[in-house]
Design a protein around this motif. Structure first.
Motif, PDB file in Angstrom:
ATOM      1  N   HIS A   1       7.888   7.730   6.950  1.00  0.00           N
ATOM      2  CA  HIS A   1       6.471   7.399   6.861  1.00  0.00           C
ATOM      3  C   HIS A   1       5.795   7.853   8.149  1.00  0.00           C
ATOM      4  O   HIS A   1       6.389   7.777   9.231  1.00  0.00           O
ATOM      5  N   GLY A   2       4.558   8.304   8.013  1.00  0.00           N
ATOM      6  CA  GLY A   2       3.808   8.715   9.202  1.00  0.00           C
ATOM      7  C   GLY A   2       2.424   8.097   9.181  1.00  0.00           C
ATOM      8  O   GLY A   2       1.921   7.708   8.124  1.00  0.00           O
TER       9      GLY A   2
ATOM     10  N   THR B   1       3.770   1.965  -0.329  1.00  0.00           N
ATOM     11  CA  THR B   1       5.164   1.779   0.074  1.00  0.00           C
ATOM     12  C   THR B   1       5.184   1.499   1.564  1.00  0.00           C
ATOM     13  O   THR B   1       4.250   1.866   2.287  1.00  0.00           O
ATOM     14  N   LEU B   2       6.233   0.852   2.003  1.00  0.00           N
ATOM     15  CA  LEU B   2       6.377   0.555   3.426  1.00  0.00           C
ATOM     16  C   LEU B   2       7.492   1.406   4.016  1.00  0.00           C
ATOM     17  O   LEU B   2       8.462   1.742   3.326  1.00  0.00           O
ATOM     18  N   ALA B   3       7.332   1.734   5.288  1.00  0.00           N
ATOM     19  CA  ALA B   3       8.360   2.514   5.983  1.00  0.00           C
ATOM     20  C   ALA B   3       9.699   1.790   5.896  1.00  0.00           C
ATOM     21  O   ALA B   3       9.758   0.560   5.992  1.00  0.00           O
TER      22      ALA B   3
ATOM     23  N   ASN C   1      15.010   8.361   0.337  1.00  0.00           N
ATOM     24  CA  ASN C   1      14.394   9.679   0.115  1.00  0.00           C
ATOM     25  C   ASN C   1      13.217   9.668  -0.850  1.00  0.00           C
ATOM     26  O   ASN C   1      12.845  10.688  -1.389  1.00  0.00           O
TER      27      ASN C   1
ATOM     28  N   GLY D   1       9.162   7.913  -1.605  1.00  0.00           N
ATOM     29  CA  GLY D   1       8.077   6.988  -1.242  1.00  0.00           C
ATOM     30  C   GLY D   1       7.452   7.208   0.116  1.00  0.00           C
ATOM     31  O   GLY D   1       6.435   6.595   0.430  1.00  0.00           O
ATOM     32  N   ALA D   2       8.066   8.079   0.950  1.00  0.00           N
ATOM     33  CA  ALA D   2       7.469   8.304   2.267  1.00  0.00           C
ATOM     34  C   ALA D   2       6.196   9.121   2.107  1.00  0.00           C
ATOM     35  O   ALA D   2       6.098   9.976   1.224  1.00  0.00           O
ATOM     36  N   PHE D   3       5.199   8.847   2.932  1.00  0.00           N
ATOM     37  CA  PHE D   3       3.956   9.637   2.901  1.00  0.00           C
ATOM     38  C   PHE D   3       3.314   9.574   4.278  1.00  0.00           C
ATOM     39  O   PHE D   3       3.705   8.772   5.125  1.00  0.00           O
ATOM     40  N   PHE D   4       2.366  10.454   4.487  1.00  0.00           N
ATOM     41  CA  PHE D   4       1.685  10.539   5.781  1.00  0.00           C
ATOM     42  C   PHE D   4       0.316   9.878   5.631  1.00  0.00           C
ATOM     43  O   PHE D   4      -0.531  10.352   4.878  1.00  0.00           O
ATOM     44  N   THR D   5       0.124   8.755   6.317  1.00  0.00           N
ATOM     45  CA  THR D   5      -1.122   8.005   6.204  1.00  0.00           C
ATOM     46  C   THR D   5      -2.218   8.684   7.021  1.00  0.00           C
ATOM     47  O   THR D   5      -2.034   8.952   8.206  1.00  0.00           O
ATOM     48  N   ARG D   6      -3.334   8.958   6.404  1.00  0.00           N
ATOM     49  CA  ARG D   6      -4.488   9.482   7.126  1.00  0.00           C
ATOM     50  C   ARG D   6      -5.733   9.099   6.365  1.00  0.00           C
ATOM     51  O   ARG D   6      -5.657   8.405   5.353  1.00  0.00           O
TER      52      ARG D   6
ATOM     53  N   VAL E   1      -0.955  14.510   0.007  1.00  0.00           N
ATOM     54  CA  VAL E   1      -0.726  15.822   0.621  1.00  0.00           C
ATOM     55  C   VAL E   1      -2.046  16.294   1.224  1.00  0.00           C
ATOM     56  O   VAL E   1      -3.099  16.135   0.618  1.00  0.00           O
ATOM     57  N   TYR E   2      -1.952  16.873   2.424  1.00  0.00           N
ATOM     58  CA  TYR E   2      -3.152  17.294   3.134  1.00  0.00           C
ATOM     59  C   TYR E   2      -3.983  18.260   2.308  1.00  0.00           C
ATOM     60  O   TYR E   2      -3.484  19.219   1.740  1.00  0.00           O
TER      61      TYR E   2
END
Lengths: 350, 614
Positions: A80-81, B440-442, B447, B449-454, B463-464
């Motif tokens: 996660h980022g 989702t939480l870190a 592998n 559910g991860a994502f980049f919060t912005r 996705v950007y």
């Protein structure tokens, strides 16, 4: 735009202890300028994490705003980022860490994000001894807004537009030392070997680990007169000691090098092994570290390497005596005192 | 000395204490109010204090009213306890003609401006203290306790009640009980010996309190946060919000220590500023811990950028705004409801936030607990809009209650098994069509559910992107989420009969204190009143319905510009003529008298349909 990378893997790609290859630690294709020092940092992070066999989902990538802070998208896709607010990554990371102390917090910031708008938060996150790795991709210039001088630019440095920095630079390593960081290093993004070993040590260090990474900006600060260009840094870099990282699992006796070395044992049992140690090198004395940095500066040299480490310091959660279970996993049974207690509390208001 | 007994003011009077701040008077005055409550009589207390640590004049006003009208009454007091020689002459102006003055006559005081027919009762309090105590600090401290003792005799407060109160107050510090009771007795005996006790203005035991408690709103918020399962707090000291955190910390020390290890099931960080304070709360919310910060107006300004992040990045956080009269060097120790617009639309870009408006400490507790459920459910910032009067003054209210069956609503957070069950996870996929996307939480899944919060530069799969279509799509979904919020927040409370009343009131927060009294005053004029108390923003469907059924409503608020009125007109697309602003912004708690006066004036000057003057 983010570009998906090919999922193709070389069948013989080496796997680490948890069955992952370094490609499982990659991010999306970088949109930074070709040749950006930050991409070298990303590559070093990928290798450091893969070699340490850290499950990528146990890492949280934290950043503020700027070219540096976009970079976490370009490594560790399975983590996660959080691309948060300009200069405020330290507070967001503090909150994240308080909520879940079991993750590895890998934070990426830049010279504007840390030395200018975020200087206050930088100081205070160090002071509160947060267990995190704080990287500054330091190119002495504002990239995303096209080339303004940064507070880490040396006095007299000239940017591409010909503007000259009239004031002294802020040395983030010296600040970090003064504020009580328990791991302080400076690296050059062009020296992958040193950066990877220091990154690994920083990740294994329990406490606040700071690495100032000189990371040249090819577009706005790579001109002939720049003091942050690849050429200038390469010509003026000087290393106090070449460091290597020995993980816990490796038998120290198996590969004893000849010659002069010095071991530092980290909290988790891993070692930082320093070779070719300069005559007056020490890593346990803040004052000495500051003197070394300043002495090299006076000689127009950029000192790199591990400046200071204190493996034994209590981190925030030890000081706070936070519960062993991460706070975000506690539920009603541990958190809610219930109606019976509330009745007696009501009694105190009568 | 004979005392005027003509005016019977049993269980219906106001007593004003004029003190010097930093002398310990507030706790003695609080003891006085609590004694009256323990005699079963409704009472309220307002501390009107300067932004100063020591030496400035400070006032404490207690209203005793067996009908239960407990807002600030306004106007001169029936009894004045004038202990501050610095403000003595001015304080006399706050006493009613025919009222009672209690003062320290150890030094000669200038009584020339005393109101007509005042019963002036001098007690040589400083002299008594000088004789009885050697420690200069105690001489000062016990002055306050002595006048409370004298008041007990004058107002017929049961001495036994005071004695028990002192014992309760100093439980664990038993050494302090006897000297305090002794000081009470000094005052009590002096009054009995020298004056004809009791006065006409006095109390008489009733049984009107039942289960009610006397407590401040900040304590309600703090307890609400403990019960709602808050584990992380970032904060920066600012009056009048500081005591929320102090109380939260002290309850946590009692209630949140793990019995097996002795370790803390919470973490509180006093941050370097308000920006960091809310940054910490948002970081914790991102990671799935319940977290909050508390502040006041200047802090809200500083937190605005982060509130926008919470809105766009969709991260739960609770902000308690204990409003005060702005700005930083305004009147930080005076009350107001003047951050309505600043909070509703805090931050840059198209942002809107969920606001909750508690009216009393009980509701501070309840709405705080609801705020955390809403923040988690809606994945956004929820702002609890209290104020200084509610937060720092003691209010008589129903006891706090918690249903042990109640479970926290942690909203849509996918665990490892749930992630395994879905083919492809996308952070901003509106599967349920309510605008709320599962997060989702870190650390949840190796592998997936991860994502980049912005902020907003991303598509439904996080996705950007900078494509306009994706931006618009996301903004429309956020608007959809806001409509979902309107159906989830606490409904407005409406009081109406079959027929529309002569006067329709809209109000929120602490203005609720005056409504019963306002209604009673209008009833004497044969005017009926109906009302709607707004408890949340965004407004539910009942809000426009109430307004549209009426030609004109009076919107009572404690700010200059009619901020709630503007918000109603703007959000509900109302004609400005449908709402008339009734405004109080002098920094003092609202009074029923002033509301009645303003409404009556508005009705004379601008008959219905012409309302809306501001």
């Amino acid at each position: 735009m983010s570009y998906a990378k090919s999922k193709f893997r070389h069948p013989n790609l080496e796997v680490n202890d948890i069955g992952l290859t370094y490609r499982d630690y990659e991010g999306v294709v970088s949109t930074l300028c070709a040749g950006c020092g930050h991409d070298s940092i990303s590559a070093s992070i990928i290798h450091a994490c893969a070699e340490l066999s850290i499950p990528p989902h146990k890492i949280a990538k934290m950043s503020g705003i700027g070219c540096s802070s976009k970079a976490p998208n370009y490594f560790l896709n399975r983590s996660h980022g959080f691309n948060s607010v300009h200069g405020r990554m330290p507070s967001v990371t503090t909150g994240a860490n308080l909520a879940n102390k079991d993750l590895c917090y890998l934070a990426m910031s830049g010279d504007g994000d840390t030395a200018s708008i975020g200087l206050g938060q930088f100081a205070h996150v160090i002071r509160r001894r947060l267990d995190m790795v704080y990287l500054v991709a330091n190119n002495g210039v504002y990239g995303l807004t096209k080339g303004q001088l940064a507070a880490t630019s040396d006095k007299g440095a000239k940017n591409k537009a010909g503007e000259i920095s009239p004031f002294n630079e802020i040395d983030l390593c010296v600040m970090a030392l003064q504020l009580g960081a328990s791991f302080v290093a400076r690296c050059f993004s062009g020296d992958r070997k040193q950066l990877v070993s220091i990154l690994k040590a920083a990740i294994c260090h329990q406490g606040f680990a700071f690495i100032d990474i000189i990371s040249p900006c090819v577009t706005f600060n790579n001109q002939a007169n720049s003091k942050r260009s690849y050429d200038y840094v390469q010509q003026h870099v000087s290393t106090g000691a070449v460091s290597d990282f020995v993980p816990v699992k490796d038998e120290i006796s198996c590969d004893l090098p000849s010659g002069n070395y010095h071991d530092i044992c980290l909290h988790d049992g891993s070692l930082i092994r320093l070779y070719k140690v300069a005559k007056d090198y020490r890593s346990d004395d803040k004052l000495h570290a500051v003197n070394m940095i300043e002495a090299h500066k006076a000689k127009q040299q950029i000192l790199t390497g591990l400046f200071y480490v204190n493996p034994a310091i209590d981190t925030y959660h030890e000081v706070n005596q936070t519960s062993d279970t991460p706070l975000n996993q506690l539920r009603e049974d541990a958190l809610c005192p219930g109606q019976r207690v509330l009745k007696s509390i009501n009694g105190s208001f009568r | 000395m004979t005392i005027n007994k003509k005016n019977e003011l049993t269980n219906d009077f106001v007593i004003r204490f004029a003190n010097t701040n930093g002398t310990g008077s507030a706790s003695a005055n609080h003891m006085f109010a609590k004694a009256i409550m323990r005699m079963g009589i409704p009472v309220s207390a307002k501390n009107i204090f300067p932004s100063n640590i020591q030496g400035s004049p400070t006032w404490y006003e207690v209203r005793v009213n067996e009908q239960g009208f407990l807002s600030s009454r306004g106007g001169p007091a029936d009894v004045l306890v004038a202990m501050n020689s610095q403000s003595f002459a001015r304080d006399l102006g706050d006493l009613k003609a025919g009222g009672t003055l209690l003062y320290d006559n150890s030094r000669q005081q200038d009584l020339t401006s005393i109101p007509e027919n005042t019963t002036a009762l001098g007690i040589p309090i400083a002299e008594i203290c000088l004789k009885e105590y050697h420690d200069p600090r105690l001489r000062q401290l016990f002055k306050n306790v002595i006048y409370v003792g004298a008041l007990a005799a004058l107002l017929d407060i049961e001495f036994e009640v005071l004695k028990i109160l002192v014992s309760d107050q100093f439980k664990g510090k038993e050494k302090l009980i006897t000297p305090n009771i002794f000081a009470l007795e000094l005052g009590y005996q002096y009054a009995h010996t020298h004056f004809d006790c009791p006065l006409a203005t006095r109390v008489e035991r009733r049984d009107l309190i039942k289960e009610q408690i006397l407590v401040d709103g900040n304590t309600g918020c703090a307890l609400g946060a403990v019960y709602a399962g808050v584990t992380v707090v970032g904060w920066y000291p600012i009056t009048p919000s500081t005591s929320v955190i102090e109380k939260f910390a002290s309850y946590c020390q009692r209630l949140r220590i793990d019995p097996a290890t002795g370790k803390k099931n919470y973490a509180i960080v006093q941050a370097e500023d308000e920006l960091a304070a809310i940054g910490i709360a948002i970081g914790a919310g991102w990671n799935g811990a319940r977290s909050f910060t508390a502040t006041s107006g200047p802090g809200v300004s500083l937190m605005s950028e982060f509130l926008g992040l919470s809105y766009f990045a969709e991260i739960p956080v609770v902000l308690m705004n204990i409003q005060r009269a702005g700005p930083s060097t305004g009147m930080p120790t005076r009350t107001q409801q003047s951050d309505i617009i600043a909070c509703a639309y805090a931050s840059h870009g198209d942002t809107k936030h969920v606001l909750l408006f508690p009216k009393c400490p009980t509701e501070c507790f309840e709405l705080t607990a609801i705020a955390f459920d809403l923040a988690d459910r809606l994945q956004t910032a929820v702002i609890l809009m209290s104020d200084l009067d509610l937060g720092m003054n003691d209010h008589l209210c129903e006891p706090f209650q918690w249903d042990d069956e109640r479970q926290y609503d942690l909203g849509k957070v996918l665990n490892e098994a749930e992630l395994d069950a879905i083919e492809q996870y996308g952070r901003y996929q509106d599967i349920d069509k309510d605008g709320i996307c599962p997060r989702t939480l870190a650390g949840t899944h190796p592998n997936k559910g991860a994502f980049f919060t912005r902020g907003t530069s991303r598509n439904r799969n996080a996705v950007y992107t900078e494509r306009s279509e994706d931006y618009v799509d996301n903004m429309q979904r956020l608007a959809r989420k806001y409509r979902t919020a309107a159906a989830l927040v606490p409904e407005a409370q409406i009081r109406q009969q079959h027929q529309v009343a002569d006067i329709s009131l809209i109000f929120f927060g602490t203005s609720a204190q005056v409504i019963d009294e306002v209604t009673a005053i209008f009833a004497e004029q044969n005017l009926t009143v109906d009302s709607m108390r707004i408890r949340a923003f965004p407004f539910g469907a009942e809000v426009p319905k109430f307004i549209e059924q009426r030609n004109n409503c009076f919107v009572i608020e404690q700010n200059r510009d009619g901020q709630m009125r503007s918000l109603l007109i703007n959000e509900l697309n109302l004609s400005p003529h449908s709402l008339t602003a009734i405004l109080n912004y002098d920094g003092l708690p609202l009074t029923a008298r002033s509301v009645v006066r303003m409404i009556s004036d508005a009705r004379t000057v601008a008959p219905i349909r012409q309302g809306g003057q501001r």
